[in-house]
Scaffold this active site. Structure first.
Site, short mmCIF file in Angstrom:
data_model
loop_
_atom_site.label_atom_id
_atom_site.label_comp_id
_atom_site.label_asym_id
_atom_site.label_seq_id
_atom_site.Cartn_x
_atom_site.Cartn_y
_atom_site.Cartn_z
N GLY A 117 0.83 -1.31 -0.02
CA GLY A 117 0.03 -0.08 0.08
C GLY A 117 0.79 1.19 0.03
CG HIS B 130 -2.34 9.92 3.06
ND1 HIS B 130 -2.06 11.01 2.49
CD2 HIS B 130 -3.69 9.78 3.49
CE1 HIS B 130 -3.28 11.50 2.21
NE2 HIS B 130 -4.17 10.88 2.46
CB CYS C 138 -8.24 15.01 3.17
SG CYS C 138 -6.35 15.26 2.82
CG ASP D 100 -25.44 10.36 9.35
OD1 ASP D 100 -24.28 10.41 8.75
OD2 ASP D 100 -25.51 9.82 10.23
N GLY E 119 -18.61 6.01 6.26
CA GLY E 119 -17.34 5.62 7.06
C GLY E 119 -16.35 4.80 6.29
CB SER F 44 1.10 -9.00 18.11
OG SER F 44 0.50 -9.42 17.17
CB THR G 91 -2.41 14.67 10.36
OG1 THR G 91 -3.64 14.31 10.80
CG2 THR G 91 -2.90 16.11 9.58
#
Length: 442
Positions: free
Chosen positions: A7, A10, A42, A177, A241, A270, A298
């Site tokens: 991937g 960002h 964004c 919504d 979402g 882990s 961010t």
């Protein structure tokens, strides 16, 4: 040292660019499903709305730049399996169908997130679209040209930004919504009321507290059916979402219940050979001290950079996040950090709150806008746990200041006496943050 990265948006891009500089002897291979890297999702609504005319500005790197750093970049390659016992990746070239295997010494999981797609009847109809990556943004722009009425499902950041973009483009817009108010994860009711009133004054239809039951139509969507009625529409954008993209490591590393990968303070999972960053993993949330899923660009860039710093040996700890974010919608500027009264209640955290309404600068100035600031703090220690601000003036940088206050454990009382400058062009002799601290001490 063979490092595999899955991937490259960002977090992945931040990780590989820093690793290439820090470890020039390392053999770094990136696997990316798309034909591009580093898309700033964004900025999707700004691109759809025409504010950003040249989409090249939404990419802060490119395949050419990464390859120039000596990185082996496998675009349009889908990783099918990760054998964590033998540290082997199995992938397929999505263009040719060719399958390959690759060994790694260290693995960086930066697979990001994917839009939630509820099993709603009719969701497969044409013109029911997702809003996440560059290709989807282009599809939205193309389909919106012929649409008169657009329905946005989901009133989070991307949803409300798209509502603004479509309204400015002259479309009829409906926002749906299941929760009874917009932006409920970021702002309390007295803040979202202001945004909702602004939306309604512009003719935007709000259908809040309604659940979508069906998308109706022959081949293309013609209507959205909710539990309270029906909305005739030409185009639907799903923004309900995001979920972490972590199926490849399910059962192989520790995760939250939603599938977000848990990492330690050095971004290590882990499994000692696997590191993770970005929207696919959980991060330490400083207001509670626990892991939380906070998919923000961010956070992703910081985590990706920390992976690079720590992948050879523990070097720099992740100091955690407050989930600080901001938004500009029509004439309103808003931002928040840490816990709101709403989120604190949901998490079972006891907070006290102080809300003030001030002018952002002296009223003898040509203009002076209202500022609403709310700060949440712990009753016993009086440590600041979160804050929200909204104004037509851009005072959102105050939330960056208050983010530092949360991170460092400043009390609401100390805030009253922090040294802030005064200049009539910008603020009042007593800064509104000072005034909040002083008011809480009364």
């Amino acid at each position: 040292m063979k490092i595999a990265v899955i991937g490259s948006t960002h977090a992945g891009t931040a990780a590989v660019t820093n690793m290439a500089e820090l470890y020039p002897e390392a053999e770094i291979t990136v696997y990316e499903r798309n034909d591009n890297v580093s898309f700033l999702s964004c900025g999707l609504a700004l691109y759809v709305g025409g504010v950003v005319e040249d989409p090249k500005g939404l990419f802060y790197s490119s395949p050419e730049k990464l390859r120039a750093l000596g990185i082996s970049l496998k675009l349009q390659h889908d990783v099918l399996n990760i054998d964590t016992d033998n540290q082997v990746i199995e992938a397929v070239n999505l263009v040719t169908g060719e399958q390959l295997t690759d060994r790694y010494d260290k693995l960086v999981m930066s697979t990001g997130s994917w839009p939630v797609t509820p099993p709603i009847p009719g969701i497969e109809l044409e013109n029911v679209l997702l809003a996440k990556n560059y290709n989807q943004a282009n599809t939205i722009i193309d389909k919106a040209k012929q649409a008169e009425h657009v329905t946005v499902v989901g009133a989070g950041y991307i949803g409300v930004e798209l509502v603004e973009a479509f309204e400015k483009a002259g479309k009829q817009v409906t926002l749906i919504d299941g929760v009874d108010r917009i932006l409920n994860k970021y702002l309390d009711e007295e803040f979202t009321n202001l945004v909702e009133q602004d939306f309604q004054s512009r003719g935007i239809e709000l259908r809040l507290g309604e659940s979508v039951k069906e998308f109706s139509g022959a081949e293309k969507v013609e209507a959205v059916v909710t539990d309270k009625g029906r909305v005739e529409t030409d185009l639907v954008i799903m923004c309900v979402g995001f979920r972490p993209n972590t199926g490849l490591l399910k059962g192989k590393v520790a995760m939250l219940d939603n599938g977000a990968i848990k990492v330690n303070e050095y971004m290590q999972t882990s499994d000692p050979a696997i590191y993770s960053a970005g929207d696919c993993c959980a991060v330490k949330y400083n207001p509670t001290g626990k892991h939380a899923y906070i998919p923000l660009a961010t956070n992703a860039v910081r985590m990706g950079t920390l992976v690079a710093k720590n992948i050879i040996q523990p070097t720099m700890k992740n100091i955690g996040t407050q989930g600080t974010s901001g938004l500009h919608i029509f004439d309103l500027n808003m931002a928040s950090t840490g816990l709101t009264e709403t989120s604190a209640l949901a998490l079972g955290v006891n907070v006290k709150n102080i809300t003030i309404n001030e002018k952002h600068r002296p009223e003898f100035m040509p203009t002076s806008e209202d500022v609403q600031l709310k700060i949440s703090y712990e009753p016993e220690t009086r440590k600041i746990l979160g804050a929200q601000v909204i104004s037509k003036a851009d005072v959102t940088q105050s939330i960056n200041t208050l983010s530092v206050c949360v991170q460092t454990g400043m009390t609401i009382d100390e805030l009253g006496y922090v040294d802030f400058f005064f200049q009539p062009h910008f603020n009042q002799p007593w800064n509104f943050m000072n005034k909040a601290g002083l008011a809480a001490a009364l």
